[in-house]
Write an enzyme that holds these catalytic residues in place. Sequence first.
Site, PDB file in Angstrom:
ATOM      1  N   ARG A  72      -8.363  10.145   3.426  1.00  0.00           N
ATOM      2  CA  ARG A  72      -7.087   9.677   2.858  1.00  0.00           C
ATOM      3  C   ARG A  72      -6.049  10.777   3.001  1.00  0.00           C
ATOM      4  NH1 ARG A  72      -5.487   5.060   2.545  1.00  0.00           N
ATOM      5  NH2 ARG A  72      -7.334   4.379   1.373  1.00  0.00           N
ATOM      6  N   HIS A 163      -1.182   7.368  12.090  1.00  0.00           N
ATOM      7  CA  HIS A 163      -0.788   6.903  10.747  1.00  0.00           C
ATOM      8  C   HIS A 163      -0.400   8.105   9.867  1.00  0.00           C
ATOM      9  CE1 HIS A 163      -1.334   4.917   6.849  1.00  0.00           C
ATOM     10  NE2 HIS A 163      -1.822   3.821   7.382  1.00  0.00           N
ATOM     11  N   ASP A 206       5.503  -1.687   2.769  1.00  0.00           N
ATOM     12  CA  ASP A 206       4.536  -1.796   3.868  1.00  0.00           C
ATOM     13  C   ASP A 206       5.233  -2.575   4.987  1.00  0.00           C
ATOM     14  OD1 ASP A 206       2.371  -1.862   5.502  1.00  0.00           O
ATOM     15  OD2 ASP A 206       1.010  -2.837   4.087  1.00  0.00           O
ATOM     16  N   GLU A 265       4.632   6.062  10.808  1.00  0.00           N
ATOM     17  CA  GLU A 265       3.550   5.921  11.775  1.00  0.00           C
ATOM     18  C   GLU A 265       4.052   5.532  13.159  1.00  0.00           C
ATOM     19  OE1 GLU A 265       0.802   3.157   9.897  1.00  0.00           O
ATOM     20  OE2 GLU A 265       1.513   3.828   7.939  1.00  0.00           O
TER      21      GLU A 265
HETATM   22  O1  TA6 Z   1      -0.050   1.443   7.682  1.00  0.00           O
HETATM   23  C1  TA6 Z   1       0.048   0.717   6.525  1.00  0.00           C
HETATM   24  C2  TA6 Z   1      -1.297   0.156   6.149  1.00  0.00           C
HETATM   25  O2  TA6 Z   1      -1.786  -0.683   7.165  1.00  0.00           O
HETATM   26  C3  TA6 Z   1      -1.142  -0.557   4.804  1.00  0.00           C
HETATM   27  O3  TA6 Z   1      -1.219  -1.949   4.890  1.00  0.00           O
HETATM   28  C4  TA6 Z   1      -2.170   0.094   3.917  1.00  0.00           C
HETATM   29  O4  TA6 Z   1      -3.241  -0.644   3.598  1.00  0.00           O
HETATM   30  C5  TA6 Z   1      -2.451   1.408   4.635  1.00  0.00           C
HETATM   31  O5  TA6 Z   1      -2.251   1.197   5.995  1.00  0.00           O
HETATM   32  C6  TA6 Z   1      -3.734   2.150   4.348  1.00  0.00           C
HETATM   33  O6  TA6 Z   1      -4.852   1.532   4.889  1.00  0.00           O
HETATM   34  P1  TA6 Z   1      -6.290   2.095   4.587  1.00  0.00           P
HETATM   35  O7  TA6 Z   1      -7.244   1.233   5.356  1.00  0.00           O
HETATM   36  O8  TA6 Z   1      -6.309   3.524   5.053  1.00  0.00           O
HETATM   37  O9  TA6 Z   1      -6.488   2.006   3.093  1.00  0.00           O
END
Ligand code: TA6
Length: 294
Positions: A72, A163, A206, A265
Amino acid sequence: MDLKSLPTLTALSDNVTIVEIDQTKIVRVIHDKATAGICLHGGHVISFKPEGQEDLIWMSEQANFDGKAALRGGIPICWPWFGRIAAPAHGFARNSQWTLLEHRESENGVIVELGLLPSESTLAVWPYQFQAHLLVEIGDELKVTLDVTNTDTQAWTFSGALHTYLTVGDIEQTTTTGMGPEYIDGLKGGEVCQGGETLQLTDTIDRVYTQPAAQITVSDPVLKRSVIVENQGHNSAVLWNPWAEGAQGMSDMQDDGYKTFLCVESTLHAPSIEQGKTLQPGESHQLVTTVYSK
Ligand code: TA6
């Protein structure tokens, strides 16, 4: 992240060492220009600290370094798909063990190259041959290039994202420009919306911005800097912050974690894998993000 205090496991050169957090090996770069860390698990950049500055890259205090979970924070490599259009979410690259291929250094910085090839577990969820290289260039700027090649005998289709979680002093005081006017709102079932030139958040977001400018600027009055993001090989820029409720729902993010990051991203967005970008056998694609502050 404070990578400098971690004990060295292996010294590869004057600037490059291997260190470890829990079960996860990290390529640590300490150079006059900047300090950085890249986990072999996920090919995941977890830190980029230009000399004398706060980290540009945010990592969760509760990130799980067990070598299995996706980390994370940092720069998750979402590939060969972005989002939840297939399982696992955001593809397998961020959960795979990458190999350190090469490191080169000069007075301008350090380049670290990692590689990922198909394995039993990747073929189980995506039955194609590929070669992925991740080039991480650390200097005054951080440049990350995901270079994927179709080594199969048939065409395949993909999407993806770098990301990036950017550190900010206080999300509510942060303003962002350059993301462009139009976005697909993930919180409104994919509705296409028009936004203003400047974005200042007061709630979760988002969004897939479909017409980003060449530079996205995140202005941070608290850390007294602007962070610039320049992307290539993308078709959109995703901006994400889960806000308080979202952070509380994530076991790997501290409750107030959302206050100190904004995801910007470099994204190749597609509503389904079939609608993604197609590479014929032998073809390659580079998805790039460059991050620096001024
Ligand atoms: O990039 C945005 C996103 O796709 C959101 O929808 C959100 O869920 C985030 O990524 C994080 O995703 P993750 O699978 O790392 O919890």
